[in-house]
Enzyme design. Structure first.
Site, PDB file in Angstrom:
ATOM      1  CG  ASP A 105      -0.284  -0.256   2.531  1.00  0.00           C
ATOM      2  OD1 ASP A 105       0.850   0.205   2.719  1.00  0.00           O
ATOM      3  OD2 ASP A 105      -0.898  -0.920   3.406  1.00  0.00           O
ATOM      4  CG  HIS A 120       4.434  -9.839  -0.727  1.00  0.00           C
ATOM      5  ND1 HIS A 120       3.669 -10.216   0.344  1.00  0.00           N
ATOM      6  CD2 HIS A 120       5.382 -10.806  -0.851  1.00  0.00           C
ATOM      7  CE1 HIS A 120       4.141 -11.353   0.853  1.00  0.00           C
ATOM      8  NE2 HIS A 120       5.177 -11.723   0.152  1.00  0.00           N
ATOM      9  CB  THR A 189       2.754 -10.451   9.643  1.00  0.00           C
ATOM     10  OG1 THR A 189       2.841 -11.631   8.829  1.00  0.00           O
ATOM     11  CG2 THR A 189       3.907 -10.428  10.620  1.00  0.00           C
TER      12      THR A 189
HETATM   13  P1  NAD Z   1      -2.682 -11.555   7.353  1.00  0.00           P
HETATM   14  O1  NAD Z   1      -3.980 -10.979   6.937  1.00  0.00           O
HETATM   15  O2  NAD Z   1      -2.420 -12.982   7.085  1.00  0.00           O
HETATM   16  O3  NAD Z   1      -2.522 -11.363   8.933  1.00  0.00           O
HETATM   17  C1  NAD Z   1      -2.703 -10.110   9.518  1.00  0.00           C
HETATM   18  C2  NAD Z   1      -2.354 -10.270  10.987  1.00  0.00           C
HETATM   19  O4  NAD Z   1      -2.356  -8.966  11.560  1.00  0.00           O
HETATM   20  C3  NAD Z   1      -3.352 -11.114  11.786  1.00  0.00           C
HETATM   21  O5  NAD Z   1      -2.640 -12.043  12.560  1.00  0.00           O
HETATM   22  C4  NAD Z   1      -4.080 -10.089  12.676  1.00  0.00           C
HETATM   23  O6  NAD Z   1      -4.347 -10.604  13.950  1.00  0.00           O
HETATM   24  C5  NAD Z   1      -3.061  -9.002  12.795  1.00  0.00           C
HETATM   25  N1  NAD Z   1      -3.628  -7.661  12.956  1.00  0.00           N
HETATM   26  C6  NAD Z   1      -4.664  -7.099  12.277  1.00  0.00           C
HETATM   27  N2  NAD Z   1      -4.823  -5.826  12.656  1.00  0.00           N
HETATM   28  C7  NAD Z   1      -3.896  -5.593  13.625  1.00  0.00           C
HETATM   29  C8  NAD Z   1      -3.565  -4.458  14.412  1.00  0.00           C
HETATM   30  N3  NAD Z   1      -4.230  -3.302  14.310  1.00  0.00           N
HETATM   31  N4  NAD Z   1      -2.541  -4.574  15.305  1.00  0.00           N
HETATM   32  C9  NAD Z   1      -1.859  -5.747  15.442  1.00  0.00           C
HETATM   33  N5  NAD Z   1      -2.138  -6.850  14.721  1.00  0.00           N
HETATM   34  C10 NAD Z   1      -3.135  -6.761  13.813  1.00  0.00           C
HETATM   35  O7  NAD Z   1      -1.531 -10.620   6.770  1.00  0.00           O
HETATM   36  P2  NAD Z   1      -0.049 -10.963   6.308  1.00  0.00           P
HETATM   37  O8  NAD Z   1       0.601 -11.864   7.277  1.00  0.00           O
HETATM   38  O9  NAD Z   1       0.579  -9.665   5.972  1.00  0.00           O
HETATM   39  O10 NAD Z   1      -0.227 -11.789   4.961  1.00  0.00           O
HETATM   40  C11 NAD Z   1      -1.152 -11.333   4.011  1.00  0.00           C
HETATM   41  C12 NAD Z   1      -0.624 -11.070   2.616  1.00  0.00           C
HETATM   42  O11 NAD Z   1      -1.564 -10.205   2.006  1.00  0.00           O
HETATM   43  C13 NAD Z   1       0.672 -10.334   2.557  1.00  0.00           C
HETATM   44  O12 NAD Z   1       1.425 -10.984   1.628  1.00  0.00           O
HETATM   45  C14 NAD Z   1       0.342  -8.934   2.036  1.00  0.00           C
HETATM   46  O13 NAD Z   1       1.126  -8.667   0.894  1.00  0.00           O
HETATM   47  C15 NAD Z   1      -1.050  -9.003   1.508  1.00  0.00           C
HETATM   48  N6  NAD Z   1      -1.943  -7.892   1.940  1.00  0.00           N
HETATM   49  C16 NAD Z   1      -1.474  -6.610   1.962  1.00  0.00           C
HETATM   50  C17 NAD Z   1      -2.299  -5.580   2.381  1.00  0.00           C
HETATM   51  C18 NAD Z   1      -1.745  -4.185   2.407  1.00  0.00           C
HETATM   52  O14 NAD Z   1      -0.883  -3.857   1.603  1.00  0.00           O
HETATM   53  N7  NAD Z   1      -2.190  -3.332   3.321  1.00  0.00           N
HETATM   54  C19 NAD Z   1      -3.613  -5.844   2.779  1.00  0.00           C
HETATM   55  C20 NAD Z   1      -4.075  -7.174   2.720  1.00  0.00           C
HETATM   56  C21 NAD Z   1      -3.220  -8.209   2.317  1.00  0.00           C
END
Ligand code: NAD
Length: 240
Positions: A105, A120, A189
């Site tokens: 993002d 990514h 994550t």
């Molecule tokens: P994921 O969705 O698998 O996990 C997100 C984790 O963050 C969860 O364990 C959740 O409990 C935790 N979480 C959510 N909000 C939180 C907060 N405010 N404070 C602390 N913890 C919080 O995400 P991931 O492990 O990054 O894997 C997902 C994949 O999807 C990545 O490869 C990423 O590239 C992509 N993705 C990116 C975006 C973005 O760019 N913002 C959004 C969605 C997915």
């Protein structure tokens, strides 16, 4: 001493900090993650998100890929939250050496972070797969359906889709920073997407901090595990 006080103390004593984060870093900016209760994987689509965001799907159903991508993966109004801002301040203070992110993002850069390794890719970079011409995000936002280059080629986001490999230079740099880190803060994550999640294994220090809302496979290995919202926690530790 509370966990946040401990975090504050370790930050004060460290000057080679590396942050490794994921989608949870941006949920406080209003961007959905994948695996939380209200994340994208719990919402219903004709296909599961992993399938839509795969290289095969992109080639076979580009219109449907772009419909999902524009609706769910791009958030042009989102602004950096307290987590992004605290990390940028840590870098300015000379304490943090790099942010390694799985996010696409661009919010770390918007917050002022300079050394950001985007494992990514980024929604802000797009290119023609035929002539290589570069396009910004506006080309995707201001078009409908499948965006095409002026040469007629397909425009593809510079985002790593499922089945695609990570950029080797970015990955090696991430490994180098993690190996040299005196403190590794991991946050927002689920640590389930590989090879990114495997980067943690390169850290051999004794200040492995985990800040996450839900349980992760790494909880028992962390020297300090803090459950909660990462924006609030980093702001308390280094926001002011
Ligand atoms: P994921 O969705 O698998 O996990 C997100 C984790 O963050 C969860 O364990 C959740 O409990 C935790 N979480 C959510 N909000 C939180 C907060 N405010 N404070 C602390 N913890 C919080 O995400 P991931 O492990 O990054 O894997 C997902 C994949 O999807 C990545 O490869 C990423 O590239 C992509 N993705 C990116 C975006 C973005 O760019 N913002 C959004 C969605 C997915």
């Amino acid at each position: 001493m509370t966990a946040v006080e401990q975090l504050k103390e370790w930050i004060a004593e460290s000057d080679q900090i590396v942050f490794f984060g994921g989608a949870g870093v941006s949920t406080e900016s209003g961007i959905s993650d994948f695996r939380s209760q209200d994340g994208l994987y719990r919402q219903q689509y004709a296909y599961p998100p992993e399938q839509i965001l795969s290289h095969t799907f992109y080639l076979k159903n580009p219109e449907e890929f772009y419909r999902f991508y524009r609706n769910k993966m791009i958030s042009p109004q989102a602004k950096p939250n307290k987590a992004h801002l605290a990390l940028a301040k840590l870098e300015q203070a000379g304490k943090l050496k790099a942010v390694i992110t799985q996010n696409i993002d661009g919010l770390h850069q918007m917050a002022g972070s300079r050394e950001v390794l985007e494992l990514h890719g980024s929604v802000h970079r797009n290119f023609c797969t035929r002539c290589g011409r570069f396009y910004g995000l506006s080309q995707i936002l201001e078009t409908e359906g499948f965006p095409r280059c002026s040469c007629g080629g397909m425009i593809k986001p510079d985002v790593v889709l499922y089945e695609e490999s990570l950029d080797m230079d970015t990955l090696s740099k991430a490994v180098m920073y993690i190996k040299k880190a005196d403190m590794l803060i991991i946050g927002g994550t689920s640590l389930t997407v590989y090879p990114a999640a495997g980067l943690v294994d390169y850290y051999s220090g004794s200040r492995l901090v985990l800040i996450n809302r839900d349980v992760t496979p790494l909880d028992s290995r962390a020297d300090l595990a803090i459950k909660g919202k990462i924006g609030e926690i980093l702001d308390q530790a280094w926001g002011n």
